[in-house]
Design a protein around this motif. Structure first.
Motif, mmCIF file in Angstrom:
data_model
loop_
_atom_site.group_PDB
_atom_site.id
_atom_site.type_symbol
_atom_site.label_atom_id
_atom_site.label_comp_id
_atom_site.label_asym_id
_atom_site.label_seq_id
_atom_site.Cartn_x
_atom_site.Cartn_y
_atom_site.Cartn_z
ATOM 1 N N GLY A 45 0.816 -1.206 0.000
ATOM 2 C CA GLY A 45 0.000 0.000 0.000
ATOM 3 C C GLY A 45 0.848 1.253 0.000
ATOM 4 O O GLY A 45 2.044 1.223 0.316
ATOM 5 N N LYS A 46 0.208 2.336 -0.338
ATOM 6 C CA LYS A 46 0.932 3.617 -0.420
ATOM 7 C C LYS A 46 1.082 4.269 0.950
ATOM 8 O O LYS A 46 1.837 5.198 1.113
ATOM 9 C CB LYS A 46 0.156 4.561 -1.366
ATOM 10 N N ARG A 49 -2.899 7.275 4.251
ATOM 11 C CA ARG A 49 -3.593 7.731 5.460
ATOM 12 C C ARG A 49 -2.602 7.935 6.610
ATOM 13 O O ARG A 49 -2.670 8.973 7.291
ATOM 14 C CB ARG A 49 -4.742 6.760 5.796
ATOM 15 N N SER A 81 -11.037 -2.660 5.768
ATOM 16 C CA SER A 81 -12.051 -2.353 4.737
ATOM 17 C C SER A 81 -11.665 -3.009 3.408
ATOM 18 O O SER A 81 -12.528 -3.473 2.669
ATOM 19 C CB SER A 81 -12.242 -0.841 4.585
ATOM 20 N N LEU A 82 -10.370 -3.066 3.124
ATOM 21 C CA LEU A 82 -9.932 -3.712 1.877
ATOM 22 C C LEU A 82 -10.207 -5.220 1.931
ATOM 23 O O LEU A 82 -10.692 -5.813 0.961
ATOM 24 C CB LEU A 82 -8.438 -3.446 1.622
ATOM 25 N N ASP A 85 -13.903 -5.678 1.617
ATOM 26 C CA ASP A 85 -14.372 -5.254 0.282
ATOM 27 C C ASP A 85 -14.029 -6.298 -0.782
ATOM 28 O O ASP A 85 -14.744 -6.449 -1.772
ATOM 29 C CB ASP A 85 -13.723 -3.905 -0.077
ATOM 30 N N MET A 90 -18.824 -9.119 -1.545
ATOM 31 C CA MET A 90 -18.703 -7.693 -1.901
ATOM 32 C C MET A 90 -18.144 -7.600 -3.310
ATOM 33 O O MET A 90 -18.817 -7.928 -4.267
ATOM 34 C CB MET A 90 -17.833 -6.962 -0.882
ATOM 35 N N ARG A 96 -4.918 -7.915 -4.581
ATOM 36 C CA ARG A 96 -4.880 -6.671 -3.797
ATOM 37 C C ARG A 96 -3.427 -6.370 -3.503
ATOM 38 O O ARG A 96 -2.692 -7.228 -3.049
ATOM 39 C CB ARG A 96 -5.694 -6.876 -2.509
ATOM 40 N N GLN A 158 -20.264 2.222 1.819
ATOM 41 C CA GLN A 158 -20.214 0.913 1.161
ATOM 42 C C GLN A 158 -21.629 0.398 0.899
ATOM 43 O O GLN A 158 -21.904 -0.197 -0.146
ATOM 44 C CB GLN A 158 -19.418 -0.067 2.040
ATOM 45 N N LYS A 181 -17.522 6.872 1.585
ATOM 46 C CA LYS A 181 -16.737 5.646 1.481
ATOM 47 C C LYS A 181 -15.238 5.891 1.664
ATOM 48 O O LYS A 181 -14.544 5.131 2.330
ATOM 49 C CB LYS A 181 -17.023 5.021 0.107
ATOM 50 N N PHE A 218 -8.739 12.324 -4.913
ATOM 51 C CA PHE A 218 -8.247 10.935 -4.872
ATOM 52 C C PHE A 218 -9.237 10.018 -5.575
ATOM 53 O O PHE A 218 -8.862 9.157 -6.374
ATOM 54 C CB PHE A 218 -8.079 10.502 -3.407
ATOM 55 N N ASP A 222 -8.891 7.850 -8.865
ATOM 56 C CA ASP A 222 -9.095 6.400 -8.813
ATOM 57 C C ASP A 222 -10.014 5.938 -9.948
ATOM 58 O O ASP A 222 -9.772 4.898 -10.563
ATOM 59 C CB ASP A 222 -9.693 6.022 -7.458
ATOM 60 N N LYS A 236 -4.239 -4.307 -8.510
ATOM 61 C CA LYS A 236 -5.575 -4.813 -8.172
ATOM 62 C C LYS A 236 -6.379 -4.886 -9.463
ATOM 63 O O LYS A 236 -5.975 -4.327 -10.494
ATOM 64 C CB LYS A 236 -6.267 -3.898 -7.154
HETATM 65 C C1 GRG Z 1 -16.235 -3.381 3.297
HETATM 66 C C2 GRG Z 1 -16.577 -2.192 5.474
HETATM 67 C C3 GRG Z 1 -16.230 -2.131 4.079
HETATM 68 C C4 GRG Z 1 -15.919 -0.957 3.547
HETATM 69 C C5 GRG Z 1 -15.445 -0.860 2.214
HETATM 70 C C6 GRG Z 1 -13.106 1.808 1.578
HETATM 71 C C7 GRG Z 1 -13.959 0.669 1.186
HETATM 72 C C8 GRG Z 1 -15.257 0.553 1.815
HETATM 73 C C9 GRG Z 1 -13.550 -0.270 0.334
HETATM 74 C C10 GRG Z 1 -12.229 -0.290 -0.255
HETATM 75 C C11 GRG Z 1 -12.323 -0.580 -1.684
HETATM 76 C C12 GRG Z 1 -12.228 0.610 -2.507
HETATM 77 C C13 GRG Z 1 -11.955 0.379 -3.942
HETATM 78 C C14 GRG Z 1 -12.397 1.793 -2.013
HETATM 79 C C15 GRG Z 1 -12.265 3.029 -2.711
HETATM 80 C C16 GRG Z 1 -11.135 3.718 -2.092
HETATM 81 C C17 GRG Z 1 -9.854 3.131 -2.507
HETATM 82 C C18 GRG Z 1 -9.398 3.306 -3.884
HETATM 83 C C19 GRG Z 1 -9.158 2.466 -1.632
HETATM 84 C C20 GRG Z 1 -7.786 2.017 -1.900
HETATM 85 O O1 GRG Z 1 -7.002 2.954 -1.237
HETATM 86 P P1 GRG Z 1 -5.478 3.189 -1.561
HETATM 87 O O2 GRG Z 1 -5.301 3.486 -3.039
HETATM 88 O O3 GRG Z 1 -4.924 1.740 -1.268
HETATM 89 O O4 GRG Z 1 -4.948 4.195 -0.607
HETATM 90 P P2 GRG Z 1 -3.479 1.274 -0.736
HETATM 91 O O5 GRG Z 1 -3.389 -0.174 -1.145
HETATM 92 O O6 GRG Z 1 -2.427 2.124 -1.394
HETATM 93 O O7 GRG Z 1 -3.509 1.432 0.749
#
Ligand code: GRG
Length: 295
Positions: A45-46, A49, A81-82, A85, A90, A96, A158, A181, A218, A222, A236
């Motif tokens: 991950g990046k 946060r 959450s990832l 998800d 889901m 991932r 979500q 989200k 962001f 995305d 992913k």
């Molecule tokens: C299932 C409880 C539940 C919540 C799901 C945030 C979310 C809600 C799901 C994550 C999936 C997703 C595609 C969300 C959109 C936001 C997103 C692109 C998350 C990925 O965040 P990055 O790019 O990931 O910061 P890394 O891997 O870099 O940490």
């Protein structure tokens, strides 16, 4: 490498160390759960946060240990959450962060439990005394993260996302969905430094405004990546929104307007930081990075 890249690499190392400390492996049969928790959080991950927590904490001279623990807590929630998800119920994803998803590497039940335990661990970390000497600060952090992650925040978003196909989704509705989200966790990450540093309301508001615009930028980026990205680089599955017929910023605005919206938002986000001195330079740089990233 830019200073932002250097900073993100250093945060990657620091987060791995902190998360390894926070996620010990027991000797009993529950160790499978803890292996899955580590698998889903370490080496990937990046760490955007945590970056926001650590950078905003620096603005208020917060002790490193406090900032690192809060940064780890938000990453634990993000990783849960990832994991959830990606589950078959889901998004049903196999990949991932360039690796098999948790339920593929372990099994579905273990992935559900790992997500549950990561979420719970985040609140254990925030509530524990080493996070801050003032119990009110710890309670404020717990409350802010609960609000950001729960039914009025990420999980609520979500739910809206799962129902999106049956709803009329215009730009306002997609913006609301994404704010819930994704935006709510970004907001927490940027405000956490101010909570830890007991910052004045005006500075806290500036960070909230920055987080709002960065979060939206962001998500637009995305959506653009989902259409234009290289799956090997992004790590992913891509094009799922288009395949599912989901409304996105790109499907509603077209790629060029989406791009110019994201461009406008990162500049506006950086503008909200005018109240801070050069200590906020990396946060300004991050706003641009978020829009121009390829992963
Ligand atoms: C299932 C409880 C539940 C919540 C799901 C945030 C979310 C809600 C799901 C994550 C999936 C997703 C595609 C969300 C959109 C936001 C997103 C692109 C998350 C990925 O965040 P990055 O790019 O990931 O910061 P890394 O891997 O870099 O940490």
């Amino acid at each position: 490498m830019t200073s932002l890249n250097n900073c993100l690499s250093a945060i990657g190392v620091a987060m791995n160390e902190e998360l390894t400390r926070l996620l010990p492996i027991a000797s009993g049969p529950e160790s499978r759960l803890q292996e899955a928790m580590r698998y889903s959080t370490l080496d990937g991950g990046k760490r955007l946060r945590p970056f926001f927590v650590l950078q905003t904490a620096q603005l208020f001279n917060v002790a490193e240990q406090s900032a690192l623990r809060v940064a780890a807590a938000i990453e634990l929630v993000h990783c849960y959450s990832l994991v959830h998800d990606d589950l078959p119920a889901m998004d049903d994803d196999d990949l991932r962060r360039g690796r098999p998803t948790c339920h593929k590497a372990f099994d579905e039940a273990t992935a559900i439990l790992a997500g549950d335990a990561l979420l719970t661990k985040a609140f254990e970390v925030l509530a524990a005394p080493p996070t801050h000497s003032d119990p009110r600060v710890r309670a404020d952090l717990v409350l802010a993260l609960a609000e950001a992650a729960g039914d009025h925040g990420m999980v609520g978003g979500q739910m809206v996302d799962l129902r999106a196909a049956e709803l009329e989704m215009d730009v306002a509705a997609v913006t609301r969905l994404q704010n819930l989200k994704t935006g709510c966790l970004f907001n927490f990450s940027c405000e956490a430094g101010a909570i830890l540093g007991k910052a004045p309301a005006k500075l806290r508001q500036a960070l909230r405004a920055y987080a709002h615009d960065v979060g939206l930028a962001f998500q637009i980026a995305d959506d653009i990546l989902d259409v234009e990205g290289d799956p090997d680089q992004v790590g992913k599955g891509l094009r799922k929104d288009a395949e599912a017929g989901k409304a996105t910023f790109v499907s509603l605005l077209g790629i060029e307007r989406a791009r110019s919206q994201a461009d406008m938002l990162w500049r506006q986000a950086a503008g909200h930081l005018d109240v801070f001195d050069e200590k906020a330079d990396l946060l300004r740089e991050a706003a641009r990075f978020i829009v121009e990233r390829k992963l």
